[in-house]
Structure formats: C-alpha cells, structure tokens
Motif scaffolding. Structure first.
Motif, short mmCIF file in Angstrom:
data_model
loop_
_atom_site.label_atom_id
_atom_site.label_comp_id
_atom_site.label_asym_id
_atom_site.label_seq_id
_atom_site.Cartn_x
_atom_site.Cartn_y
_atom_site.Cartn_z
N HIS A 200 -95.79 41.86 25.69
CA HIS A 200 -95.66 42.78 24.56
C HIS A 200 -94.27 43.35 24.46
O HIS A 200 -93.76 43.63 23.39
N LEU A 201 -93.62 43.54 25.59
CA LEU A 201 -92.29 44.16 25.60
C LEU A 201 -91.16 43.13 25.47
O LEU A 201 -90.01 43.54 25.30
N ASN A 202 -91.42 41.84 25.53
CA ASN A 202 -90.38 40.80 25.47
C ASN A 202 -89.84 40.71 24.03
O ASN A 202 -90.59 40.50 23.07
N PRO A 203 -88.52 40.87 23.80
CA PRO A 203 -87.96 40.80 22.42
C PRO A 203 -88.11 39.40 21.81
O PRO A 203 -88.11 39.25 20.58
N ASP A 204 -88.24 38.34 22.60
CA ASP A 204 -88.41 36.99 22.04
C ASP A 204 -89.69 36.89 21.22
O ASP A 204 -89.76 36.14 20.23
N GLY A 205 -90.67 37.61 21.62
CA GLY A 205 -91.90 37.60 20.84
C GLY A 205 -91.67 38.19 19.46
O GLY A 205 -92.25 37.76 18.47
N VAL A 206 -90.87 39.24 19.37
CA VAL A 206 -90.56 39.85 18.08
C VAL A 206 -89.75 38.88 17.23
O VAL A 206 -89.96 38.71 16.02
#
Length: 455
Positions: free
Chosen positions: A402-408
C-alpha cells in the motif's frame, strides 16, 4: 534717697538676677541636698511623743539632754522591728536624714530600730559565734541523736521560770510518770552564764538522766545574754549527755542553740522533742502485739498443715512395695505397646520404600516416554511459532504494498520533478518554458511548461 535710687539702678543693671523660688521648690531643693549629703546612719536617743497612726506608721521624736528630732517609721519597716517602743525607751534608730516638704520640717526616715546597747551586744555575739565556730564547737558532725525512749530527763533552768512550768506541763501531757531532775540556776542577770555552765557540768558529772534540757522563756537580747556566754557554749559542747536547747521564742537564737545537739524554738517544743508520746507508744505497742499474735497464728496454722502433709506421706512398707509393683507393671505394659507401635511404623515405612524402588529398564522406558512427549510439544510449539510469523509477514507485506509509490504510478499517476530532482507539488512555483522530468510507472519523459493555472 539718692543712695536708694543708686542701689535700685545697680540691681536693675545686674546681668544675672537671682531666681525667685516657690516655697515648695525651696523645700524640695533642701530635701535633696540633705539626702545627698547625709548618709544612712545610726542615731541614739530617748523616745517621746510616740504615736501609731491608723495607717500603721509610727511617728515619734528622739531626744537627748540638749536637742530633739522628729522621726517617722513606715508600716513596711516597723513590722520587722520585733518590739513596739514606748515613751521613755532608750533606742538606736538607723535612719536617713530628710525634710518633710509639706511643713518644711527636718526629720529622720527610720529603717531599723533597736534598744540602745543591743547593737553592741549583737556585735559581741557575732564575734564570739565566729570564734567558737572556727574551733569546730558547732560542727554538725558532732551532733548526737536523742534517745528514743529516755528513762529520765534533766532540766537546767530557774525554779521560778515560766519555762519550767511549760516543760512540766508538756511532759505531763505527753509522758506522765517520766522522771525529771531539775538542776536549778539563775537564767539572767550578772553571773548567770557561769552558773548555767556549772549546772550543765553538774548534770554531766552525775549522769542521772539521758537527755538534758537547757531552757528559759522569751525576752530581750539582754535577758537572754546569759545563754550567749562562752562558758555555757563550751559546757554544752562538752556535755556527755545529749543537750536540747529551748531558749526564748522562735526568732531568738543564742550560742546555746548552736552548741546544743538539737535546737527547739520554745521550751515546750524542747520537751516535745525530748520525750515520746505515751498514747502513741501504747498504740504502737498494741499494734505490735496484734501483729505478733497474727504472725504466731499464721505460723501455727502453717506447721499444722505441714504436719498433716507429712502424715499423709507416711506409708506402710508393704503398701510401698505394692505401689512399686503396680508401677513396674504399668511400665512393662507401656514398653510392650511402644515396641508394637514402633514395629508397625517401620513395616509401613519399608512398604513405602519398596513401592518407590524401580528397575533400570522401567526408568529408561519412563525417560523415553518423557522425551517423546517433550519432542511432540516442541514440534507443536515450532509449528505454532512459524504460523504466527507467516501471518505477521503477510500483514507487513500488504502494508508495504500500500505504501509503495510504484503502485500509485501503475494507476496512471506521474511524479513531476525539476532538473535538479526536486518534486513539484504546486503549479504556482512553475513558469512557462520550465523543463520538467516525468517519472511514470514504466520509464521517464521530459516536457516543457507552456502555461500554468492555479485552481
């Protein structure tokens, strides 16, 4: 007339005229001058015009053959005089010369008063007392105790003296029948001291009594002077019989009082100190008799009880043998019962030990079973711990995703950065023509700003 006018002119021209005083101021100055110049002194004279005021103050005059002076003695002073002077008495007054301002009269403010000649006698008394005291004649360590039950009393006094009547009356009241021996002597006048000392020595030489009373009634210092004689004091100190001195009243002190073994304030008190009270002795005797009777009765009863106790302990020899046989039988029975109980306890103890005794094979089997149980518990504990660790790892992995920027970025978002790598968050900080880097989910792109707007 001209001379008078000249004198008046001279007086009026004087630079320091004399002050004008009132009569009160003049008398006050005179009183202060008298009191400051004349000290406290002794004055001797004859009393006349003696008056006791309602306030208690004394007013009188002292006179001699050529002059007189007024005197006042206030109540706070005259209450310690010891006597009340009368007209015609020859006295000595210790006084402060002063002036009574209200009348302008010279007077003496009396502090002390004594009969004329008493001062010289008192000084002689003090000198002789100091001398005899230095010789140890009055040493308290030499004083002897009076016998508690005297068989006879000796009295040194005048047969006509009131003191003898007082002593005999007191003895009759306290101890009727107590023998009394009188050693008669004059108790005042010329040669009285030598005769008193002789009577004391006579009583000591005869040794007829157990206590010697030397007494007389009250009087002036001159009346009691025979008991201040050195011979009297030495005779009392040397007397082989204990001496009680009862001379004068409570406030009178003579050398006989200091030399005696015991001083009484009055002749009656001397008789009371030297004699017991018959009534009290009878009461004490009755009390002692009752105590002796009670003690004898208690002792008798105690001995009777002891006799009964010893009689009960007195047993026939055959009875003693029978009692001893019965005692032996009781001891044998107790011994058998004790051995039986001891054997039973030991058998039970051996049985418990036999149950606890195990072979080596049984011990190995028991340890193998215990190890197997421990292995099972250990495996279960490891599986449980691993399961808990897996759950924790999955939870942390989900939180990290949830905190990984790649997911965003994968959802179509991009990170806008300046040429120096700073992240752009506000369009207001940009200007047309700025070059920016875009970081996408896959790869990077460079763009140029054409315009900006802030919503």
């Amino acid at each position: 007339m001209l001379a008078a006018m000249d004198l008046a002119d001279d007086l009026s021209d004087s630079p320091s005229p004399l002050p004008v005083l009132t009569v009160s101021e003049l008398n006050r100055m005179a009183r202060r001058a008298l009191e400051s110049q004349l000290p406290l002194l002794w004055v001797e004279g004859e009393v006349s015009n003696f008056t006791r005021a309602a306030s208690g103050h004394w007013y009188f005059s002292l006179k001699d053959a050529a002059a007189q002076v007024r005197c006042v003695m206030f109540r706070g002073r005259n209450q310690f005089a010891g006597f009340t002077p009368a007209n015609g008495d020859h006295v000595e007054v210790r006084a402060l010369p002063s002036l009574y301002e209200a009348r302008g009269e010279f007077q003496l403010g009396a502090e002390q008063i004594r009969r004329a000649g008493a001062g010289r006698l008192y000084e002689a008394f003090l000198r002789l007392k100091t001398k005899l005291e230095a010789e140890g004649l009055f040493d308290p360590a030499k004083k002897r105790a009076l016998p508690r039950f005297p068989r006879r009393l000796g009295i040194v006094t005048s047969p006509q003296a009131a003191a003898l009547h007082d002593v005999l009356t007191a003895l009759a009241r306290r101890m009727p029948g107590l023998p009394v021996i009188l050693y008669p002597t004059p108790v005042q006048g010329a040669g009285a001291g030598a005769q008193i000392a002789g009577a004391i020595r006579t009583a000591g030489a005869r040794a007829e009594c157990d206590v010697l009373l030397v007494c007389r009634g009250g009087g002036s210092l001159e009346d009691l002077w025979g008991f201040n004689d050195e011979a009297v004091a030495r005779a009392i100190a040397a007397s082989p019989i204990p001496v009680v001195s009862g001379v004068g009243h409570e406030t009178d002190f003579t050398l006989a009082d200091f030399a005696a073994d015991l001083r009484a304030p009055t002749p009656t008190a001397a008789a009371e100190l030297a004699s017991p009270v018959r009534r009290e002795l009878l009461l004490q005797l009755g009390q002692l008799a009752r105590q002796l009777h009670r003690h004898h009765a208690r002792r008798q009863h105690g001995e009777m009880q002891r006799l009964d106790y010893l009689a009960r302990r007195l047993v026939h020899p055959a009875e003693q043998l029978r009692r001893q046989r019965d005692g032996l039988d009781q001891l044998a029975l107790r011994l058998r019962n004790g051995l039986r109980a001891r054997l039973t306890r030991e058998a039970l103890r051996m049985a418990r030990f036999a149950q606890q005794l195990v072979t080596p094979r049984h011990a190995v089997q028991r340890e193998q079973q215990r190890l197997a149980a421990l292995a099972g518990r250990s495996g279960r504990a490891v599986e449980s711990a691993l399961a808990r660790r897996r759950l924790t790892l999955a939870r942390l992995t989900s939180s990290l995703a949830h905190l990984n920027p790649d997911g965003v970025l994968a959802r179509g978002y991009a990170i806008v950065q300046r040429q120096d790598g700073r992240v752009v968050q506000d369009a207001a900080t940009l200007a047309a023509g700025d070059t920016l880097d875009l970081r996408l989910h896959r790869g990077r792109a460079r763009t140029r700003v054409e315009s900006t707007s802030v919503d």
